[in-house]
Enzyme design. Structure first.
Site, PDB file in Angstrom:
ATOM      1  CB  VAL A 168      -0.884   0.710   0.597  1.00 13.41           C
ATOM      2  CG1 VAL A 168      -0.374   0.704   2.034  1.00 13.41           C
ATOM      3  CG2 VAL A 168      -0.240   1.854  -0.175  1.00 13.41           C
ATOM      4  N   GLY A 214      -0.752 -21.351  -3.259  1.00  8.70           N
ATOM      5  CA  GLY A 214      -0.847 -20.151  -4.080  1.00  8.70           C
ATOM      6  C   GLY A 214      -0.668 -18.853  -3.332  1.00  8.70           C
ATOM      7  CE  LYS A 262       1.950  -4.715  -0.328  1.00  7.85           C
ATOM      8  NZ  LYS A 262       1.415  -6.006   0.161  1.00  7.85           N
ATOM      9  CG  ASP A 308       4.907  -6.798  -1.140  1.00  6.10           C
ATOM     10  OD1 ASP A 308       4.518  -6.418  -2.253  1.00  6.10           O
ATOM     11  OD2 ASP A 308       4.132  -6.927  -0.154  1.00  6.10           O
ATOM     12  CE  LYS A 345       3.160  -5.037  -3.984  1.00  3.03           C
ATOM     13  NZ  LYS A 345       1.991  -5.866  -4.339  1.00  3.03           N
ATOM     14  CB  ALA A 354      -2.645  -2.586 -23.281  1.00  2.00           C
TER      15      ALA A 354
END
Length: 453
Positions: free
Chosen positions: A150, A205, A223, A219, A123, A61
């Site tokens: 993780v 990046g 985790k 973030d 996560k 998808a």
């Protein structure tokens, strides 16, 4: 231009049951999804040999079907409807790599409701909605696997659940965000301030245009929540984690830490205590000679202290398309092998002794007991002893006192390393210190982690 997803799938009952291919539907074909497709195609034979059966991506998808077709060619059915993948009767396992916590929750719950296993690298989804998702998986007897959520290329969930299965885990600590580790490495190696290091990370990046989730520690906390659930058999407690990012970190503290023989890392720490579990993400000082201090750039590392194995450490890439795909496909191999095993074996908060550890509270910030670094601006160099005396008056153990090396534009600074002390007691001592006439500005404090036994 695109094959009809329903007509293009061969019915499962046409395949031999004993060697039936594991048929995978994937939601999302971005960085992780495209990497997963490439690695599955490139290493098809090796993956099948290790899984004991073939693993085939049969449907994807995607929002942009033309772009998706350019990635997968005509070998995979395409649809713009993610829910179609989640509910299709001829798909065994749904890989969710689209991200987010809204629609992704609905897709994953729909897949589970239709008896499908789920693999995800999301996560945030699990940290926020994991309790609901795992409860649904347990009820339907399906697997929810999430190694890629993780530590990217590091198989730390497998290590906790399998390699260290005989152990009582005492603590887990890790550098589990590659963006912030890259920024901290640049601040140390090139003497950059935070803003300049962040700009460099974005240009290369390593950081998103909006890097908030990374630099604010969110973030890493997502985790850490999953690590703690696996380490201690506790529920997912993201809302209770203490989270501090690196946005307020100053270059002077990075330099002063080096002067004292330490390096600053954004560390996620989950530690079992008698009164509860420490669950915290924050920049901390780590001894410069420690292996964790040598983890630079965008790399990740996780250290585990357990009663039988002792200290173990796991190191690997903290970002990347095929690096994350490696973890996603490892989960697919587990699903292929373990299809039919009781779902409780794949739900982290139903781990060993869950009935005992579920009751453990997450310790409040004031109760966390560690050593600390203090940087105290003073009016004159001869006021170093007054600062040490002020801390001693408040029963804060002082292990080392030094003057910071001179830096352009920075006045005299007293550096202090304390012994272990509760955060609440230290906060009171710093408040009192701040009021002393010798102190010329705000006192900076950071925790110190030895990462020993």
């Amino acid at each position: 231009m695109y094959r009809d997803p329903v007509e293009s799938l061969e019915p499962l009952h046409h395949r031999q049951a004993a060697i039936r291919t594991l048929r995978v539907g994937m939601i999302g074909i971005g960085t992780v999804g495209s990497g997963t497709f490439r690695v599955l195609a490139r290493n098809r034979a090796d993956i099948a040999a290790r899984a004991g059966r073939s693993i085939e991506l049969v449907m994807v998808a995607a929002r942009n079907l033309e772009r998706a077709a350019g990635i997968v060619g005509d070998s995979v059915a395409l649809t713009a409807d993610a829910m179609h993948v989640a509910t299709h009767p001829d798909i065994d396992v749904v890989v969710e790599v689209a991200g987010g916590t809204g629609p992704a929750r609905d897709w994953v719950l729909a897949a589970i409701a239709h008896g499908k296993h789920v693999v995800t690298a999301n996560k945030a989804l699990l940290a926020v909605h994991g309790a609901e998702i795992f409860a649904a998986a347990r009820e339907k007897g399906v697997i929810v696997a999430y190694e890629g959520a993780v530590a990217v290329s590091i198989p730390i969930i497998k290590a906790l659940r399998e390699g260290l299965a005989a152990n009582r885990i005492e603590w887990v600590a890790g550098i589990i965000n590659g963006t912030t580790n890259f920024i901290l490495s640049k601040m140390r190696d090139e003497g950059l301030d935070f803003a300049a290091a962040l700009a460099q990370a974005q240009a290369l990046g390593y950081a998103e245009a909006d890097p908030s989730f990374d630099i604010e520690g969110i973030d890493a906390a997502h985790k850490l929540t999953l690590l703690a659930a696996n380490a201690f058999g506790m529920p997912l407690r993201f809302a209770d984690a203490q989270v501090e990012g690196i946005t307020a970190l100053q270059g002077v503290d990075v330099a002063c830490a080096e002067q004292l023989g330490y390096r600053i890392k954004l560390l996620g720490v989950a530690r079992r205590q008698a009164a509860g579990v420490e669950l915290r993400v924050q920049p901390v000082l780590v001894p410069a000679a420690h292996l964790m201090a040598q983890v630079n750039g965008s790399m990740n590392a996780v250290m585990v202290k357990s009663d039988a194995a002792g200290l173990t450490m796991y190191y690997g890439a903290g970002a990347g398309s095929e690096q994350t795909a490696s973890a996603v496909i490892a989960d697919l191999v587990d699903v292929a092998r373990l299809d039919g095993v009781h779902a409780a074996q794949h739900v982290p908060h139903l781990g060993v002794h869950a009935h005992a550890t579920n009751a453990l509270a997450v310790l409040p910030r004031a109760a966390v007991h560690t050593s600390h670094y203090l940087r105290v601006p003073v009016h004159a160099l001869d006021q170093i002893q007054a600062i040490a005396a002020g801390l001693a008056e408040r029963k804060v153990p002082v292990r080392q006192v030094a003057l910071a090396a001179e830096r352009p534009g920075v006045g005299p600074q007293v550096l202090v390393l304390t012994g272990p002390v509760e955060q609440g007691a230290l906060d009171l001592a710093v408040h009192a210190l701040q009021a002393r006439a010798e102190v010329a500005g705000p006192v900076t404090t950071l925790r110190v982690e030895s990462l020993e036994g």
